[in-house]
Design a protein around this motif. Structure first.
Motif, short mmCIF file in Angstrom:
data_model
loop_
_atom_site.label_atom_id
_atom_site.label_comp_id
_atom_site.label_asym_id
_atom_site.label_seq_id
_atom_site.Cartn_x
_atom_site.Cartn_y
_atom_site.Cartn_z
N CYS A 217 57.57 54.04 30.04
CA CYS A 217 58.11 55.34 29.64
C CYS A 217 57.79 55.59 28.17
N LEU A 218 57.00 56.61 27.89
CA LEU A 218 56.63 56.92 26.52
C LEU A 218 57.61 57.92 25.92
N PRO A 219 57.88 57.79 24.63
CA PRO A 219 58.76 58.76 23.97
C PRO A 219 58.03 60.08 23.72
N ARG A 220 58.70 60.99 23.08
CA ARG A 220 58.14 62.31 22.76
C ARG A 220 56.83 62.18 21.99
N ASP A 221 55.87 63.02 22.31
CA ASP A 221 54.63 63.04 21.55
C ASP A 221 54.92 63.34 20.09
N GLY A 222 54.24 62.63 19.21
CA GLY A 222 54.43 62.86 17.79
C GLY A 222 54.16 61.61 16.98
N VAL A 223 54.62 61.62 15.74
CA VAL A 223 54.36 60.54 14.78
C VAL A 223 55.65 59.78 14.51
N TYR A 224 55.54 58.46 14.48
CA TYR A 224 56.69 57.58 14.31
C TYR A 224 56.44 56.57 13.20
N ALA A 225 57.49 56.22 12.48
CA ALA A 225 57.46 55.04 11.62
C ALA A 225 57.72 53.85 12.52
N VAL A 226 56.89 52.80 12.39
CA VAL A 226 57.00 51.66 13.30
C VAL A 226 56.93 50.34 12.55
N LYS A 227 57.44 49.31 13.21
CA LYS A 227 57.33 47.93 12.74
C LYS A 227 56.59 47.16 13.82
N VAL A 228 55.53 46.48 13.43
CA VAL A 228 54.62 45.88 14.41
C VAL A 228 54.59 44.36 14.26
N ASN A 229 54.74 43.69 15.39
CA ASN A 229 54.60 42.24 15.42
C ASN A 229 53.28 41.87 16.08
N ILE A 230 52.51 41.03 15.38
CA ILE A 230 51.21 40.58 15.86
C ILE A 230 51.20 39.06 15.80
N SER A 231 50.65 38.43 16.82
CA SER A 231 50.65 36.97 16.86
C SER A 231 49.92 36.36 15.68
N SER A 232 48.91 37.08 15.15
CA SER A 232 48.12 36.54 14.04
C SER A 232 48.77 36.77 12.68
N SER A 233 49.94 37.42 12.65
CA SER A 233 50.64 37.66 11.38
C SER A 233 51.99 36.96 11.39
N PRO A 234 52.33 36.22 10.33
CA PRO A 234 53.61 35.50 10.30
C PRO A 234 54.82 36.41 10.15
N LYS A 235 54.61 37.65 9.75
CA LYS A 235 55.73 38.57 9.57
C LYS A 235 55.37 39.95 10.10
N PRO A 236 56.37 40.78 10.41
CA PRO A 236 56.11 42.13 10.90
C PRO A 236 55.35 42.97 9.88
N ILE A 237 54.59 43.93 10.36
CA ILE A 237 53.81 44.83 9.51
C ILE A 237 54.29 46.25 9.77
N PHE A 238 54.52 47.00 8.70
CA PHE A 238 54.94 48.39 8.85
C PHE A 238 53.73 49.29 9.07
N GLY A 239 53.99 50.45 9.67
CA GLY A 239 52.91 51.38 9.90
C GLY A 239 53.43 52.70 10.47
N VAL A 240 52.50 53.53 10.91
CA VAL A 240 52.83 54.77 11.59
C VAL A 240 52.09 54.79 12.92
N MET A 241 52.70 55.45 13.90
CA MET A 241 52.10 55.53 15.23
C MET A 241 52.06 56.98 15.68
N ASN A 242 50.96 57.35 16.32
CA ASN A 242 50.85 58.69 16.89
C ASN A 242 50.74 58.56 18.41
N ILE A 243 51.54 59.36 19.10
CA ILE A 243 51.45 59.46 20.55
C ILE A 243 51.11 60.90 20.90
N GLY A 244 50.07 61.10 21.70
CA GLY A 244 49.75 62.46 22.09
C GLY A 244 48.31 62.66 22.47
N LEU A 245 47.91 63.92 22.53
CA LEU A 245 46.58 64.31 23.00
C LEU A 245 45.58 64.51 21.87
N ARG A 246 46.02 64.41 20.62
CA ARG A 246 45.16 64.61 19.45
C ARG A 246 44.46 65.97 19.51
#
Length: 311
Positions: A217-246
């Motif tokens: 289930c995807l949230p509303r289309d748009g831009v979000y502030a996000v915190k990302v966990n990646i196995s290759s990084s020892p700590k979370p990384i901040f970023g922005v995410m876009n969901i939609g049709l561009r």
């Protein structure tokens, strides 16, 4: 945690939490808590979550149901709680036509050898949902725990019910704070990074395109502030995410793209676990790529400012 599809493989006798548990939200965890190993006085009982596959509503409607936590996510969340086994009952025509009495006898007593049960107050079972908690109480008595309706008092003067439906409504509106509060954790998207059109690189904002389960289930289309966990990084990384049709670049299919702050390196085929932190703005079409670039810069600054407040 063992995941059981074959009833002959079930560890018995059991203490069960019975329900669909989509999202494993705050209310679900309160239903599950009484059957966790640390809550059980009898070590011979196996703590067991009993759920259905597919979701009963999906079976009856014959339409794919979007889930807050598709299978792999649900398994991971239940494992974190300490559940010993997840039993997935195949929801098919045979199960759907069982009467409440037949469900109790064939599934709960004969197959699962249930000694303790925990359910929500509105749990129903059996053909046409004819069975309810009263039927369970008639057999298990004080070995049945019924969790009352769970609500949460937030900014609104009226308490809001903790439910998967209300979480979906909040996500559809971009109300991330509300969805996360009802979940008791950040709503997250988990998927592998796949090859995209690499347009972001041309305007200075490279993005990772996520391949998500089709039932997510995807949230509303748009831009979000996000915190990302990646196995290759020892700590979370901040970023922005876009969901939609561009729409600015005439996109024709919905995509999920994440731009990470302070990150360099190849992310292809890596799994990203993206926590939604804040909804920034809805998706919109810009007159040019320059205008889009300027807005992305503003979005990034908005996200950084928000994360600074949280720190």
């Amino acid at each position: 945690m063992r995941v059981i599809f074959d009833p002959t493989q079930i560890s018995r006798p059991t203490a069960i939490a019975l329900g669909n548990f989509d999202g494993v939200h705050v209310g679900h965890r309160r239903v599950i808590a009484p059957i966790l190993p640390k809550a059980l006085r009898d070590p011979s009982l196996t703590s067991t979550v009993v759920s259905f596959s597919p979701h009963p509503q999906e079976f009856f409607s014959q339409k794919q149901r979007l889930l807050l936590a598709p299978f792999d996510e649900k398994v991971a969340l239940l494992k974190l709680l300490g559940v010993e086994q997840l039993v997935l009952l195949p929801f098919n025509a045979d199960l759907a036509k069982l009467t409440a009495a037949e469900f109790i006898q064939k599934i709960l007593i004969d197959s699962l050898q249930v000694e303790l049960i925990s359910v929500g107050f509105d749990f129903h079972f059996g053909q046409k949902r004819q069975g309810n908690v009263t039927d369970l109480h008639n057999i298990w008595g004080d070995r049945l725990t019924v969790i009352p309706e769970q609500t949460m008092q937030l900014n609104d003067p009226s308490p809001i019910r903790i439910s998967s439906s209300n979480i979906r409504v909040a996500l559809a509106k971009g109300e991330v704070d509300l969805a996360n509060a009802l979940l008791g954790r950040p709503y997250n998207l988990v998927g592998k990074v796949i090859q995209g059109k690499q347009l972001g690189r041309t305007i200075g904002f490279p993005t990772a395109n996520l391949d998500l389960p089709p039932q997510k289930c995807l949230p509303r289309d748009g831009v979000y502030a996000v915190k990302v966990n990646i196995s290759s990084s020892p700590k979370p990384i901040f970023g922005v995410m876009n969901i939609g049709l561009r729409p600015t670049v005439n996109g024709d299919r919905r995509s999920v793209e994440v731009h990470l702050f302070d990150w360099q390196g190849d992310l292809y085929d890596q799994e990203l676990n993206v926590d939604l932190v804040k909804f920034i703005r809805p998706e919109q079409k810009f007159a040019s790529l320059d205008a889009l670039k300027e807005q992305i810069q503003s979005d990034c600054q908005t996200a950084l400012t928000y994360f600074a407040v949280l720190a």
